[in-house]
Scaffold this motif. Structure first.
Motif, PDB file in Angstrom:
ATOM      1  N   VAL B 124       0.831  -1.183   0.002  1.00  0.00           N
ATOM      2  CA  VAL B 124      -0.101   0.092  -0.001  1.00  0.00           C
ATOM      3  C   VAL B 124       0.797   1.392   0.056  1.00  0.00           C
ATOM      4  N   ARG B 125       1.857   1.229   0.990  1.00  0.00           N
ATOM      5  CA  ARG B 125       2.719   2.409   1.015  1.00  0.00           C
ATOM      6  C   ARG B 125       4.074   2.025   1.650  1.00  0.00           C
ATOM      7  N   LEU B 126       4.916   2.731   1.385  1.00  0.00           N
ATOM      8  CA  LEU B 126       6.470   2.718   2.149  1.00  0.00           C
ATOM      9  C   LEU B 126       6.728   4.013   2.339  1.00  0.00           C
ATOM     10  N   ARG B 127       7.456   3.834   3.741  1.00  0.00           N
ATOM     11  CA  ARG B 127       8.030   5.247   4.029  1.00  0.00           C
ATOM     12  C   ARG B 127       9.509   4.712   4.762  1.00  0.00           C
ATOM     13  N   PHE B 128      10.098   5.909   5.241  1.00  0.00           N
ATOM     14  CA  PHE B 128      11.495   5.549   5.801  1.00  0.00           C
ATOM     15  C   PHE B 128      11.527   6.282   7.260  1.00  0.00           C
ATOM     16  N   LEU B 129      11.997   5.715   8.322  1.00  0.00           N
ATOM     17  CA  LEU B 129      12.104   5.947   9.484  1.00  0.00           C
ATOM     18  C   LEU B 129      13.342   6.687   9.796  1.00  0.00           C
ATOM     19  N   ASP B 130      14.092   5.980   9.134  1.00  0.00           N
ATOM     20  CA  ASP B 130      15.767   6.595   9.448  1.00  0.00           C
ATOM     21  C   ASP B 130      16.604   6.284   8.327  1.00  0.00           C
ATOM     22  N   HIS B 131      17.679   6.962   8.119  1.00  0.00           N
ATOM     23  CA  HIS B 131      18.855   6.139   7.002  1.00  0.00           C
ATOM     24  C   HIS B 131      19.903   7.317   7.204  1.00  0.00           C
ATOM     25  N   LYS B 132      20.968   6.847   6.832  1.00  0.00           N
ATOM     26  CA  LYS B 132      22.179   7.944   6.659  1.00  0.00           C
ATOM     27  C   LYS B 132      22.819   7.782   5.281  1.00  0.00           C
ATOM     28  N   GLU B 133      21.921   7.705   4.162  1.00  0.00           N
ATOM     29  CA  GLU B 133      22.658   7.675   2.857  1.00  0.00           C
ATOM     30  C   GLU B 133      23.162   9.075   2.257  1.00  0.00           C
ATOM     31  N   THR B 134      23.983   9.030   1.419  1.00  0.00           N
ATOM     32  CA  THR B 134      24.445  10.205   0.818  1.00  0.00           C
ATOM     33  C   THR B 134      23.193  11.175   0.492  1.00  0.00           C
ATOM     34  N   PRO B 135      23.423  12.321   0.779  1.00  0.00           N
ATOM     35  CA  PRO B 135      22.377  13.407   0.365  1.00  0.00           C
ATOM     36  C   PRO B 135      22.547  13.615  -1.129  1.00  0.00           C
ATOM     37  N   GLY B 136      21.479  13.911  -1.891  1.00  0.00           N
ATOM     38  CA  GLY B 136      21.458  14.038  -3.084  1.00  0.00           C
ATOM     39  C   GLY B 136      21.784  12.645  -4.152  1.00  0.00           C
ATOM     40  N   LEU B 137      22.010  11.503  -3.396  1.00  0.00           N
ATOM     41  CA  LEU B 137      22.063  10.277  -4.192  1.00  0.00           C
ATOM     42  C   LEU B 137      21.183   9.246  -3.345  1.00  0.00           C
ATOM     43  N   GLY B 138      21.688   8.420  -2.667  1.00  0.00           N
ATOM     44  CA  GLY B 138      20.917   7.513  -1.945  1.00  0.00           C
ATOM     45  C   GLY B 138      19.975   7.993  -0.869  1.00  0.00           C
ATOM     46  N   ALA B 139      19.994   9.162  -0.456  1.00  0.00           N
ATOM     47  CA  ALA B 139      18.876   9.817   0.479  1.00  0.00           C
ATOM     48  C   ALA B 139      17.945  10.048  -0.409  1.00  0.00           C
ATOM     49  N   ARG B 140      17.761  10.116  -1.694  1.00  0.00           N
ATOM     50  CA  ARG B 140      16.649  10.478  -2.633  1.00  0.00           C
ATOM     51  C   ARG B 140      15.773   9.225  -2.422  1.00  0.00           C
ATOM     52  N   ILE B 141      16.050   8.160  -1.710  1.00  0.00           N
ATOM     53  CA  ILE B 141      14.964   7.143  -1.506  1.00  0.00           C
ATOM     54  C   ILE B 141      13.602   7.756  -0.712  1.00  0.00           C
ATOM     55  N   GLU B 142      13.945   8.644  -0.009  1.00  0.00           N
ATOM     56  CA  GLU B 142      12.732   9.582   0.637  1.00  0.00           C
ATOM     57  C   GLU B 142      11.790  10.311  -0.061  1.00  0.00           C
ATOM     58  N   GLU B 143      12.385  10.734  -1.513  1.00  0.00           N
ATOM     59  CA  GLU B 143      11.677  11.590  -2.299  1.00  0.00           C
ATOM     60  C   GLU B 143      10.361  10.831  -2.915  1.00  0.00           C
ATOM     61  N   ALA B 144       9.297  11.722  -2.902  1.00  0.00           N
ATOM     62  CA  ALA B 144       8.087  11.100  -3.561  1.00  0.00           C
ATOM     63  C   ALA B 144       8.260  10.258  -4.727  1.00  0.00           C
ATOM     64  N   ALA B 145       9.076  10.957  -5.543  1.00  0.00           N
ATOM     65  CA  ALA B 145       9.157  10.113  -6.830  1.00  0.00           C
ATOM     66  C   ALA B 145       9.605   8.607  -6.687  1.00  0.00           C
ATOM     67  N   PHE B 146      10.225   8.393  -5.827  1.00  0.00           N
ATOM     68  CA  PHE B 146      10.743   6.865  -5.506  1.00  0.00           C
ATOM     69  C   PHE B 146       9.588   6.273  -4.833  1.00  0.00           C
ATOM     70  N   LEU B 147       9.178   6.922  -3.617  1.00  0.00           N
ATOM     71  CA  LEU B 147       8.228   6.245  -2.805  1.00  0.00           C
ATOM     72  C   LEU B 147       6.838   5.916  -3.565  1.00  0.00           C
ATOM     73  N   ASP B 148       6.415   6.865  -4.264  1.00  0.00           N
ATOM     74  CA  ASP B 148       5.137   6.695  -5.072  1.00  0.00           C
ATOM     75  C   ASP B 148       5.023   5.379  -5.743  1.00  0.00           C
ATOM     76  N   GLN B 149       6.282   4.863  -6.507  1.00  0.00           N
ATOM     77  CA  GLN B 149       6.109   3.721  -7.173  1.00  0.00           C
ATOM     78  C   GLN B 149       5.813   2.471  -6.383  1.00  0.00           C
ATOM     79  N   PHE B 150       6.023   2.450  -4.910  1.00  0.00           N
ATOM     80  CA  PHE B 150       5.555   1.326  -4.248  1.00  0.00           C
ATOM     81  C   PHE B 150       4.229   1.215  -4.074  1.00  0.00           C
ATOM     82  N   GLU B 151       3.388   2.345  -4.451  1.00  0.00           N
ATOM     83  CA  GLU B 151       1.917   2.184  -4.047  1.00  0.00           C
ATOM     84  C   GLU B 151       1.324   1.342  -5.137  1.00  0.00           C
ATOM     85  N   GLY B 152       0.948   0.274  -4.644  1.00  0.00           N
ATOM     86  CA  GLY B 152       0.083  -0.749  -5.410  1.00  0.00           C
ATOM     87  C   GLY B 152       0.975  -1.705  -5.938  1.00  0.00           C
TER      88      GLY B 152
END
Lengths: 204, 221
Positions: B124-152
């Motif tokens: 249904v939905r995916l969210r992140f509680l905590d991470h220390k990934e590289t800003p601008g690279l791995g940290a983009r897992i928190e962006e809506a463009a990435f997270l929205d893909q998991f819906e459905g």
């Protein structure tokens, strides 16, 4: 303020500004300046760390063994940065989520190490405190100036508050949200600052 | 005193470490309640966001109340020798369950929260509680463009256990269990795919019929 104190302060803020004159601390200057609130917390971290590091290194300058002085300075800087990091995480966790990685990088910020080694290690505590404070504020001056342009142009806000009637006239400059926008702003600012302070390059 | 004598150097550095270590520990100790409260608030916000719960207000109590009113919780083994919570939203149709998942990212632990239909067929939905990934690279897992893909997203339970959910290039590209990776963050994306699939496997192994869901602590009876 005595003449010497004023000179130290003016040098850190304007004449020898760490960002546009010494070209130090560029990484965080580019990274955190797309939002003014993030910038202010980052500046707080650098001012706090630079000032206290300078005072501590100055107080210990006659006791630090010469051959381990860099290690000792890094230990002092790292400790203050960890304190700042914990304080920001406690006081404003939302901002910490965005700038946390850069706060950690203050440890390797050349401004702090550079001033500790070049100034505080050879001067008494009071001038060292002024030097650290001035360099931290000089860094802050540049970052805040960049953020004051990037946030309104990129997000249409200032400190998160929408610009007046922005739906009528404002259009997002996406480049201002990205690192290249910071590069352009830093270059323009450096150009203006150096031309106004009369800095002249001399050929080798 | 010879400041370069090995004894002096060792003694000085030991003293410096002790003094500054104590300073750092003191600041951490003095702020421990605030840090714990912030962590609770972040957890509750993420859970509310992942379940899509309506929250009246932005105060910590508002998030806690929204969770207490809508969710029940069961404690299950985490598959690593410990225990963790699985939440269920009883009033949703179809019923949905939420769980934390975590694993090693590129730099440090990534901790997330996922909500799935109770039959584990659809994310249904995916969210992140905590991470220390590289800003601008791995940290983009928190962006809506990435997270929205998991819906459905529909995990492919017939695929190999490490490929039930695919993050990154895979054939066919339109498969219902695949999402795009974050450009320039292959390690983060691969790590996320690995431990998300591991978590799905652990969830599937649970005996759901025997789970006893209870109101959240602090709920009205």
């Amino acid at each position: 303020m005595s003449v010497r104190a004023r000179d130290i302060f003016k040098a850190g803020l304007i004449g020898d500004n760490p960002v546009y004159r010494q070209v130090l601390g560029i990484c965080s200057a580019l990274a955190v300046t797309n939002l003014l609130a993030n910038t202010l917390f980052m500046c707080f971290g650098v001012v706090f760390t630079a000032t206290l590091t300078n005072v501590t290194v100055s107080l210990l300058r006659r006791h630090i063994p010469k051959r381990v002085r860099m290690i000792a300075q890094v230990l002092i800087i790292a400790s203050y940065v960890m304190m700042v990091d914990t304080l920001i995480r406690a006081l404003n966790p939302d901002i910490h989520r965005f700038i946390g990685p850069y706060v950690g990088l203050i440890i390797t910020n050349c401004i702090i190490m550079g001033r500790a080694e070049a100034f505080a290690a050879q001067n008494p505590p009071w001038p060292s405190l002024l030097d650290g404070l001035a360099c931290g504020l000089g860094y802050s001056l540049v970052l805040i100036a960049i953020a004051l342009v990037r946030e309104p142009m990129g997000f249409g806000t200032l400190l998160g508050i929408p610009l007046p009637a922005r739906e009528l006239w404002w259009h997002s400059w996406t480049i201002m949200l990205m690192p290249p926008g910071a590069f352009f702003m830093l270059a323009i600012l450096t150009w203006i600052a150096r031309s106004r302070t009369g800095a002249k390059e001399t050929s080798a | 005193m010879n400041r370069n004598a090995p004894g002096y150097v060792l003694g000085f550095m030991a003293l410096l470490c002790a003094v500054f270590g104590a300073g750092v520990a003191t600041v951490h100790y003095a702020t421990r309640d605030m840090l714990a409260a912030n962590e609770r608030l972040n957890h509750n916000r993420v859970v509310c966001s992942a379940f899509g719960l309506p929250v009246e207000g932005r105060a910590p109590a508002d998030y806690a109340r929204a969770m207490e009113q809508a969710l029940v919780v069961a404690t299950v083994p985490d598959g690593r020798g410990g225990a963790r919570s699985v939440y269920r939203r009883a009033d949703a149709d179809p019923p949905v369950v939420g769980f934390t998942f975590w694993g090693m990212g590129f730099w440090d632990r990534i901790e997330g929260f996922a909500v799935m239909t109770a039959d584990l067929e659809t994310l249904v939905r995916l969210r992140f509680l905590d991470h220390k990934e590289t800003p601008g690279l791995g940290a983009r897992i928190e962006e809506a463009a990435f997270l929205d893909q998991f819906e459905g997203l529909r995990p492919d339970w017939t695929a190999a256990p490490d490929r039930r959910v695919m993050i990154g290039p895979a054939a066919p590209t339109q498969a219902g269990n695949r999402v795009d990776a974050v450009t320039g963050a292959t390690q983060t994306s691969s790590a996320l795919m690995r431990f998300l699939n591991e978590e799905l496997e652990r969830l599937r192994a649970l005996d759901w019929t025997s789970l006893e869901f209870e109101p959240l602590p602090g709920s009205e009876p």
